[in-house]
Scaffold this motif. Structure first.
Motif, mmCIF file in Angstrom:
data_model
loop_
_atom_site.group_PDB
_atom_site.id
_atom_site.type_symbol
_atom_site.label_atom_id
_atom_site.label_comp_id
_atom_site.label_asym_id
_atom_site.label_seq_id
_atom_site.Cartn_x
_atom_site.Cartn_y
_atom_site.Cartn_z
ATOM 1 N N GLU A 189 0.849 -1.190 0.000
ATOM 2 C CA GLU A 189 0.000 0.000 0.000
ATOM 3 C C GLU A 189 0.883 1.237 0.000
ATOM 4 O OE1 GLU A 189 0.510 -1.336 4.286
ATOM 5 O OE2 GLU A 189 -0.596 -2.283 2.661
ATOM 6 N N SER A 190 0.276 2.376 -0.345
ATOM 7 C CA SER A 190 1.005 3.643 -0.343
ATOM 8 C C SER A 190 0.093 4.736 0.166
ATOM 9 C CB SER A 190 1.494 3.986 -1.750
ATOM 10 O OG SER A 190 0.404 4.352 -2.575
ATOM 11 N N ASN A 191 0.706 5.880 0.552
ATOM 12 C CA ASN A 191 -0.112 7.033 0.924
ATOM 13 C C ASN A 191 -0.605 7.730 -0.343
ATOM 14 O OD1 ASN A 191 2.200 8.240 -0.021
ATOM 15 N ND2 ASN A 191 2.682 9.359 1.851
ATOM 16 N N LEU A 192 -1.490 8.703 -0.187
ATOM 17 C CA LEU A 192 -2.090 9.377 -1.339
ATOM 18 C C LEU A 192 -1.056 10.116 -2.161
ATOM 19 C CD1 LEU A 192 -5.421 10.780 0.181
ATOM 20 C CD2 LEU A 192 -5.135 8.852 -1.403
ATOM 21 N N GLU A 193 -0.004 10.612 -1.513
ATOM 22 C CA GLU A 193 1.018 11.386 -2.215
ATOM 23 C C GLU A 193 2.018 10.492 -2.953
ATOM 24 O OE1 GLU A 193 0.323 11.736 1.046
ATOM 25 O OE2 GLU A 193 -0.946 13.532 0.849
ATOM 26 N N PRO A 256 6.907 12.552 -4.907
ATOM 27 C CA PRO A 256 5.899 11.570 -5.308
ATOM 28 C C PRO A 256 6.372 10.758 -6.517
ATOM 29 C CG PRO A 256 4.915 13.757 -5.029
ATOM 30 C CD PRO A 256 6.398 13.937 -4.993
ATOM 31 N N ASN A 257 6.008 9.487 -6.505
ATOM 32 C CA ASN A 257 6.259 8.623 -7.654
ATOM 33 C C ASN A 257 5.096 7.633 -7.750
ATOM 34 O OD1 ASN A 257 7.055 6.827 -9.607
ATOM 35 N ND2 ASN A 257 9.149 6.585 -8.853
ATOM 36 N N ALA A 541 4.701 12.752 -10.508
ATOM 37 C CA ALA A 541 3.858 13.354 -9.470
ATOM 38 C C ALA A 541 2.376 13.234 -9.791
ATOM 39 C CB ALA A 541 4.233 14.822 -9.279
ATOM 40 N N SER A 542 2.043 12.793 -11.002
ATOM 41 C CA SER A 542 0.640 12.727 -11.415
ATOM 42 C C SER A 542 0.088 11.312 -11.262
ATOM 43 C CB SER A 542 0.495 13.176 -12.870
ATOM 44 O OG SER A 542 -0.827 12.997 -13.305
ATOM 45 N N ARG A 543 -1.156 11.226 -10.792
ATOM 46 C CA ARG A 543 -1.844 9.948 -10.678
ATOM 47 C C ARG A 543 -2.521 9.576 -12.000
ATOM 48 N NH1 ARG A 543 -5.573 9.900 -5.422
ATOM 49 N NH2 ARG A 543 -5.558 7.685 -5.980
ATOM 50 N N ASP A 544 -2.596 10.511 -12.915
ATOM 51 C CA ASP A 544 -3.314 10.319 -14.171
ATOM 52 C C ASP A 544 -2.386 9.701 -15.219
ATOM 53 O OD1 ASP A 544 -4.736 10.405 -16.504
ATOM 54 O OD2 ASP A 544 -5.119 12.567 -16.463
#
Length: 603
Positions: A189-193, A256-257, A541-544
């Protein structure tokens, strides 16, 4: 090494045999024999007795000091060469076998016979071991060396493939679906960032020497890569690694990655046993120990032997052994009339009296990458001018290159990867515009050094001839797999012709820009390199995923539009397998997954 008697016999045969009919006696003195064998007269007599005992020569000594003796050669040279070469091959001494034939045979007949004998030597065979147990063995040739088994120092697809057989990673990337699959970690799991990633290790996973996997091994591996290694870019933003429980590890990043799972699924972050690497690193890499489906048995200049890991966590491989023969690169062309170039078959079930080549299965696909030239933007020369670089692209005529050289070359390239449109795209080729741009660029015939290595030399020589037609003074500098990354090479050439393969799509793309020693990265102008790093950080840095794709495509577009690189062509990858051999497929690196291969109706 060659059998000592064979070596001594050939030395004598090469000295006198050319003037002697088979079994015809010639007159020689003991001193002359000693001189031919580069030894003392006493040792020469010992060697002579041994050759007589083995039935290779007859020897009638002269009586009295100064009297000549009579020598006759009893063995047929070509038959003996063939037998000795086969003996070497069975021992895995392939390069020595070809060197023996090259140095001692007249013409190519003996070499051709040996190449065709290899048809029965390579393939999938059930072989009996010393304990008389049957061992399913896959033996096949490659035309490149294994440069390293150290995941932190891997550059080549072949090295990466072998590393993946011996080591495992926290997760695995499925390039067919784009999904992340469990590996050494069964959950994460990871954090939102996307700056903290926690991995939970499976129970009961053991390294090949028996010790169970620990979180400390993960911590050691990542921190080792972060040191001065070519793969340190994978941990560029690593802040720390915490072992938070006996089976869990947390990785904390500075930035972020959102594709970090793909990072830890690459060969470069294969997990190592901490204490063994620290105890004797030099010895460890000669016979590395991992948790993977195969373990190392031996690694020499001639071959690499792997054996199945019987306790592999996701199931034992069907194969018992894999033997990879490192063939001299020049022998690749000798296999054109043979069957053994990149094929898998079951020798125990093949009917040698009947041709069944039409029944063989052929797997073929486009490589996920391309052949390209990186221009050295750190070195002064004609390549600094955009007009020169653009003229070079327009004069190439890639379709003509593909037509002339054929083989695995398929389509002109407009970027790193082939797409559905690739077979239908028109090539940019304009000889008149190329001449105009070349004149405007101020080029007046300065020498351009294009470096390449391995099988790429054929393409480089074609480009050299094409450049000459346009008055471009291009010279090819040929290196080997071992020398091309020497410090003297990359900074001092004007361009490098090479291939890229994208096993893990976005990560391999980023690798081209960040990996120390990578040809493209080392040739980028510092300002361009800095801009690319900023774009990569923006992407990660983008989740998209669509945004990330647009950013990375933007980097590729700029490299193409400003002609920092010259995309050349896409190749196909293929292998053949006999219908009795199952599970044969090509992975994202273009190699067979050894673990899945099995033999139908095996005894």
């Amino acid at each position: 090494m060659m059998h000592n008697s064979a070596e001594k016999y050939l030395m004598l045969l090469n000295k006198w045999g050319i003037n002697a009919e088979s079994r015809a006696e010639i007159e020689v003195s003991a001193d002359e024999v000693a001189s031919a064998l580069f030894c003392t007269p006493r040792n020469a007599k010992i060697i002579i007795r041994k050759l007589v005992d083995e039935g290779l020569i007859s020897w009638h000594p002269g009586r009295g000091r100064g009297n000549v003796s009579r020598l006759a050669f009893l063995g047929d040279k070509n038959e003996l060469l063939m037998n000795w070469a086969q003996e070497m091959a069975r021992k895995g001494e392939y390069k020595q076998a070809f060197e023996l034939l090259r140095s001692n045979s007249d013409g190519t007949m003996a070499t051709d016979r040996f190449v065709h004998w290899l048809n029965d030597h390579f393939g999938y065979q059930a072989e009996h071991t010393n304990g008389n147990h049957s061992a399913d063995t896959l033996r096949f040739p490659v035309y490149m060396p294994l440069l390293t088994t150290d995941p932190s120092r891997v550059y080549c697809a072949f090295d990466s493939h072998v590393i993946r057989q011996v080591f495992d990673r926290l997760v695995e990337y499925d390039h067919y679906t784009g999904n992340i699959l469990p590996g050494l970690a069964h959950a994460w799991e990871s954090n939102l960032e996307a700056t903290e990633w926690t991995f939970h290790l499976r129970k009961g996973i053991r390294f090949h020497h028996g010790r169970e996997l620990r979180p400390e091994d993960v911590k050691f591996t990542l921190e080792r890569v972060r040191d001065d290694t070519p793969q340190k870019w994978l941990t560029r933003e690593l802040l720390r690694v915490d072992c938070i429980s006996p089976r869990s590890v947390r990785i904390v990043l500075n930035r972020p990655n959102h594709i970090f799972l793909r990072y830890v699924g690459t060969a470069g972050l294969s997990i190592l046993p901490q204490e063994l690497v620290q105890a004797d690193e030099a010895a460890f890499w000669h016979k590395p120990i991992g948790t993977g489906p195969f373990r190392f048995i031996q690694w020499t200049q001639d071959c690499c032997e792997l054996a199945a890991n019987p306790d592999y966590y996701s199931g034992r491989a069907h194969l018992d052994r894999v033997i990879i023969a490192f063939m001299p690169e020049e022998t690749a062309k000798l296999s054109k009339g043979a069957h053994w170039q990149q094929l898998v078959h079951n020798q125990n079930q093949m009917d040698q009296s009947e041709s069944d080549s039409d029944r063989w299965n052929k797997l073929e696909s486009l490589c996920r990458g391309c052949m390209m030239i990186s221009w050295n933007m750190k070195k002064q020369g004609p390549q600094q001018a955009y007009g020169f670089r653009r003229a070079f692209e327009l004069m190439l005529n890639r379709k003509q290159l593909i037509e002339d050289l054929g083989e695995e070359r398929m389509y002109p390239a407009r970027g790193f990867r082939p797409t559905e449109l690739t077979p239908h795209m028109e090539e940019e080729s304009d000889a008149d515009e190329a001449k105009r741009l070349l004149a405007e660029s101020g080029y007046v015939g300065e020498e351009i050094i294009l470096c390449t290595y391995g099988s790429n030399e054929t393409d480089a020589r074609w480009i050299e001839r094409r450049c000459a037609e346009f008055g471009i003074n291009l010279k090819v500098q040929t290196e080997t797999y071992f020398t091309v990354r020497k410090p003297r090479v990359v900074p001092n050439v004007d361009g490098i012709l090479f291939n890229v393969i994208f096993a893990v799509d976005e990560v391999c793309e980023i690798e081209n820009y960040e990996q120390s020693g990578n040809f493209l990265r080392e040739h980028l102008h510092p300002r361009m390199h800095q801009w690319i790093l900023e774009q990569i950080d923006l992407s990660l840095a983008s989740r998209d995923p669509q945004f990330r794709r647009r950013v990375l495509d933007g980097i590729e577009d700029r490299l193409r539009e400003e002609s920092h690189v010259c995309f050349l062509l896409h190749k196909k990858q293929s292998t053949f397998s006999h219908p009795s051999v199952k599970g044969v497929g090509l992975n994202s690196l273009g190699w067979m997954d050894f673990k899945e291969i099995w033999l139908q109706n095996a005894q």
